[in-house]
Design a protein around this motif. Structure first.
Motif, mmCIF file in Angstrom:
data_model
loop_
_atom_site.group_PDB
_atom_site.id
_atom_site.type_symbol
_atom_site.label_atom_id
_atom_site.label_comp_id
_atom_site.label_asym_id
_atom_site.label_seq_id
_atom_site.Cartn_x
_atom_site.Cartn_y
_atom_site.Cartn_z
ATOM 1 N N MET A 209 10.823 22.424 3.237
ATOM 2 C CA MET A 209 8.947 21.397 3.150
ATOM 3 C C MET A 209 8.868 21.074 1.768
ATOM 4 O O MET A 209 8.930 22.122 0.575
ATOM 5 N N LYS A 210 7.515 20.068 1.979
ATOM 6 C CA LYS A 210 7.258 19.651 0.575
ATOM 7 C C LYS A 210 5.509 19.805 0.850
ATOM 8 O O LYS A 210 5.306 19.906 1.910
ATOM 9 N N GLU A 211 4.507 19.299 -0.315
ATOM 10 C CA GLU A 211 4.000 20.022 -0.571
ATOM 11 C C GLU A 211 3.035 19.185 -1.245
ATOM 12 O O GLU A 211 3.595 18.998 -2.738
ATOM 13 N N LEU A 212 1.641 18.034 -1.703
ATOM 14 C CA LEU A 212 0.847 17.787 -2.069
ATOM 15 C C LEU A 212 0.298 18.341 -1.962
ATOM 16 O O LEU A 212 -1.570 17.785 -0.873
ATOM 17 N N TYR A 213 -1.151 18.221 -2.653
ATOM 18 C CA TYR A 213 -2.502 18.373 -3.285
ATOM 19 C C TYR A 213 -3.272 17.778 -3.952
ATOM 20 O O TYR A 213 -4.252 17.576 -3.933
ATOM 21 N N PHE A 238 1.490 17.373 3.715
ATOM 22 C CA PHE A 238 3.163 18.103 3.370
ATOM 23 C C PHE A 238 3.707 17.730 4.462
ATOM 24 O O PHE A 238 3.547 16.852 5.332
ATOM 25 N N SER A 239 5.223 18.189 4.459
ATOM 26 C CA SER A 239 5.852 17.998 5.083
ATOM 27 C C SER A 239 6.774 18.580 5.232
ATOM 28 O O SER A 239 7.443 19.963 4.466
ATOM 29 N N ALA A 255 7.506 24.702 21.551
ATOM 30 C CA ALA A 255 7.609 25.574 20.248
ATOM 31 C C ALA A 255 6.466 24.905 19.793
ATOM 32 O O ALA A 255 5.695 24.075 19.451
ATOM 33 N N ASN A 256 5.614 25.914 18.536
ATOM 34 C CA ASN A 256 4.877 25.429 17.299
ATOM 35 C C ASN A 256 4.573 26.117 16.967
ATOM 36 O O ASN A 256 4.893 27.481 16.827
ATOM 37 N N PHE A 257 4.372 25.039 15.156
ATOM 38 C CA PHE A 257 4.333 25.991 14.279
ATOM 39 C C PHE A 257 3.388 26.566 13.480
ATOM 40 O O PHE A 257 2.232 25.055 13.217
ATOM 41 N N GLU A 258 3.027 28.088 13.181
ATOM 42 C CA GLU A 258 1.710 28.285 12.095
ATOM 43 C C GLU A 258 1.784 27.830 10.903
ATOM 44 O O GLU A 258 2.806 28.508 10.930
ATOM 45 N N VAL A 259 0.122 26.731 10.449
ATOM 46 C CA VAL A 259 0.637 26.687 9.526
ATOM 47 C C VAL A 259 -0.526 27.141 8.620
ATOM 48 O O VAL A 259 -1.838 26.733 9.209
ATOM 49 N N LEU A 260 -0.845 27.740 7.684
ATOM 50 C CA LEU A 260 -1.722 28.142 6.568
ATOM 51 C C LEU A 260 -1.379 26.981 5.123
ATOM 52 O O LEU A 260 -0.949 27.023 4.302
ATOM 53 N N LEU A 261 -2.855 26.320 4.668
ATOM 54 C CA LEU A 261 -2.401 25.551 3.959
ATOM 55 C C LEU A 261 -3.861 25.744 3.097
ATOM 56 O O LEU A 261 -4.775 26.289 3.695
ATOM 57 N N PRO A 262 -3.828 26.102 1.971
ATOM 58 C CA PRO A 262 -4.804 27.184 0.885
ATOM 59 C C PRO A 262 -5.459 25.671 0.692
ATOM 60 O O PRO A 262 -5.578 24.662 0.829
ATOM 61 N N THR A 263 -6.786 26.275 0.627
ATOM 62 C CA THR A 263 -8.344 25.312 -0.188
ATOM 63 C C THR A 263 -8.692 26.434 -0.310
ATOM 64 O O THR A 263 -9.474 27.774 -0.375
ATOM 65 N N THR A 264 -9.889 25.843 -1.341
ATOM 66 C CA THR A 264 -10.477 26.212 -1.879
ATOM 67 C C THR A 264 -12.928 26.074 -1.710
ATOM 68 O O THR A 264 -13.055 26.908 -2.184
ATOM 69 N N ARG A 265 -12.288 24.862 -0.194
ATOM 70 C CA ARG A 265 -13.749 25.357 0.187
ATOM 71 C C ARG A 265 -13.141 25.258 1.822
ATOM 72 O O ARG A 265 -12.406 24.377 2.090
ATOM 73 N N ARG A 266 -14.390 25.139 2.359
ATOM 74 C CA ARG A 266 -14.248 25.511 3.767
ATOM 75 C C ARG A 266 -15.309 23.575 3.957
ATOM 76 O O ARG A 266 -16.623 23.791 3.750
ATOM 77 N N ASP A 267 -14.770 23.159 5.481
ATOM 78 C CA ASP A 267 -15.206 21.835 5.986
ATOM 79 C C ASP A 267 -14.628 21.810 7.115
ATOM 80 O O ASP A 267 -14.152 21.837 7.518
ATOM 81 N N GLY A 331 7.857 17.112 10.095
ATOM 82 C CA GLY A 331 6.984 16.005 10.697
ATOM 83 C C GLY A 331 6.599 15.595 9.507
ATOM 84 O O GLY A 331 6.422 16.773 8.486
ATOM 85 N N ARG A 332 5.040 14.564 9.045
ATOM 86 C CA ARG A 332 4.706 14.749 8.016
ATOM 87 C C ARG A 332 3.005 14.457 8.095
ATOM 88 O O ARG A 332 2.634 14.240 9.165
ATOM 89 N N TYR A 333 2.196 16.040 8.001
ATOM 90 C CA TYR A 333 0.959 15.894 8.126
ATOM 91 C C TYR A 333 -0.406 16.368 7.183
ATOM 92 O O TYR A 333 0.811 16.518 5.832
#
Length: 466
Positions: A209-213, A238-239, A255-267, A331-333
């Motif tokens: 997996m890879k990530e861009l922020y 991320f991918s 199948a479902n992959f649960e994901v936690l994506l870091p964030t500094t604010r809530r929208d 995939g890419r999300y």
């Protein structure tokens, strides 16, 4: 100032060993990338050189102090500084240093050695200081007496009840198909893979997996944030991928992959998007790949556009400071929202046209060219018309008061980078259509490429993250 501070710490250590006949010391510093705590290759070489000197004395004590620049909250930086100190400690123990001889501490932003008002100053503050106190005392590792263990009959454990926690970099790592896998990436992305998620007879699959922020990463890897309706404002992308025997592995239908994506604010308007089309190799296949260090970088493949997955809910978990959601397959999300939420524009906005002419030396190799918001995290790609002219048409949801940045990067045949970075305000350049014209309002820009080295390119792009 820095040396005096470290010497003060060492003097405290010397007092702790004052009963010994003689003592000497060594001080060193390793540096880290912005918002990272993994050791860069040059820091590893620095530590290896330091370890090679440990044989001079029969014994030593090591104190490690982690530091950060001033970007981010105090609480976040304190944790990051501790992770940097811990990363050095772990590397030393991997090289055979006894853990009982090491102490480490994170000091956050409290001990800068340079001004945090400049990029070069902040770079010097992203560090870990290492104090090694050598002594003439012969060190014997503590002996821990083990109580005799009573042999118990083996207990059969269902593999599906086992959870493997895996700290992964951006390279493929093996995971057990029959177990629950809790996989954590370097920047904090978490993917939870349930047991039996893959259609395979193998016991293991290779997971990647890879990530861009950050803005700099989005630009380096030519990652646009647009969909069929217009620009998006991104919280991160991320991918995820899985292979067995070098071939892609299918995911079970339920199948479902649960994901936690870091964030500094809530929208609350944030939604899940899937990426489609785009580059297979990203910009790493251009000159940049010749200079990029191996490992530790995302190497994310760009997408052509993002499509919202409407049946997947995105929740905010305040205790973990993350967006929580499920993805149905590899995939890419991206987590994003339409740009009009943060702009003084409406959904029915028809947009503007942007025309850019590049001046200076040009190379007919793939050029990354984008317009990004100075505040909002949107990345609008520019399409090539010919060697010097690029455009983006029907760009929606851009308010006239918005400050934007034009960024373009290209490489010569030797991999040397050339950069354009120009700030502008939309309203100052906008030319409105005539009363009888069907043409959209438009902007015309001219900008010149200038030659930079790879280090300076990284600095200029990282300034966009501030």
């Amino acid at each position: 100032m820095k040396r005096l501070y470290i010497l003060g710490l060492i003097m405290m250590s010397l007092l702790a060993v004052q009963a010994q006949e003689s003592a000497n010391f060594l001080i060193d510093t390793v540096y880290f990338e912005f918002d990272r705590y993994d050791l860069p290759p040059n820091s590893v070489a620095e530590l290896d050189s330091m370890i090679s000197q440990f044989g001079t004395y029969p014994s030593y004590y090591i104190e490690i102090f982690g530091h950060t620049d001033s970007i981010g909250s105090d609480a976040y930086n304190l944790k990051l500084s501790e992770l940097r100190a811990r990363a050095v400690s772990l590397y030393l123990t991997e090289k055979g240093v006894d853990l009982n001889r090491i102490t480490y501490e994170g000091l956050g932003t409290t001990k800068p050695v340079a001004s945090n008002l400049s990029f070069s100053g902040r770079r010097k503050n992203r560090r870990a200081d290492i104090a090694v106190v050598f002594t003439s005392e012969v060190y014997s590792p503590p002996v821990v007496e083990q109580a005799p263990q009573e042999e118990l009959p083996p207990v059969e454990v269902d593999p599906a009840s086992i959870t493997d926690t895996i700290y992964a970099d951006y390279n493929p790592v093996p995971i057990k198909v029959g177990r629950r896998n809790y996989i954590i990436s370097p920047r904090g992305l978490v993917v939870i893979v349930p047991p039996g998620s893959f259609v395979t007879e193998d016991d293991e699959v290779m997971w990647q997996m890879k990530e861009l922020y950050d803005r700099s990463d989005m630009l380096k890897y030519n990652m646009p944030t647009i969909n069929k309706n217009g620009p998006l404002e991104a919280a991160g992308s991320f991918s995820i991928n899985a292979t067995a025997g070098g071939r892609a592995v299918r995911v079970q239908p339920n199948a479902n992959f649960e994901v936690l994506l870091p964030t500094t604010r809530r929208d609350k308007e944030m939604a899940l998007y899937a990426g489609s089309g785009g580059s297979r190799g990203g910009t790493r296949r251009r000159g940049r790949s010749r200079n990029a260090p191996e490992g530790g970088e995302p190497g994310f493949n760009a997408v052509k556009s993002w499509q919202e997955i409407e049946n997947e809910e995105v929740l905010y978990k305040g205790t973990q400071k993350s967006y929580s959601f499920n993805v149905p397959s590899i995939g890419r999300y991206a987590i994003a929202r339409p740009l009009y939420y943060s702009q003084n524009t409406e959904r029915k906005d028809k947009g503007i046209d942007v025309f850019v002419k590049f001046k200076g030396k040009r190379f007919d190799r793939g050029t990354t060219a984008m317009i990004t918001g100075e505040v909002v995290k949107t990345y609008i790609p520019l399409r090539k018309k010919d060697l010097r002219n690029y455009e983006a048409t029907k760009v929606k949801f851009i308010d006239t008061e918005t400050n934007m940045i034009l960024v373009a990067v290209q490489y010569d045949k030797d991999g040397t980078p050339y950069l354009i970075k120009r700030d502008f305000k939309v309203g100052n350049l906008l030319k409105k259509k005539g009363k009888r014209s069907k043409r959209l309002p438009y902007i015309k820009l001219k900008a010149k490429f200038r030659k930079v080295d790879q280090e300076r390119l990284t600095e200029l792009l990282e300034e966009l993250n501030v």
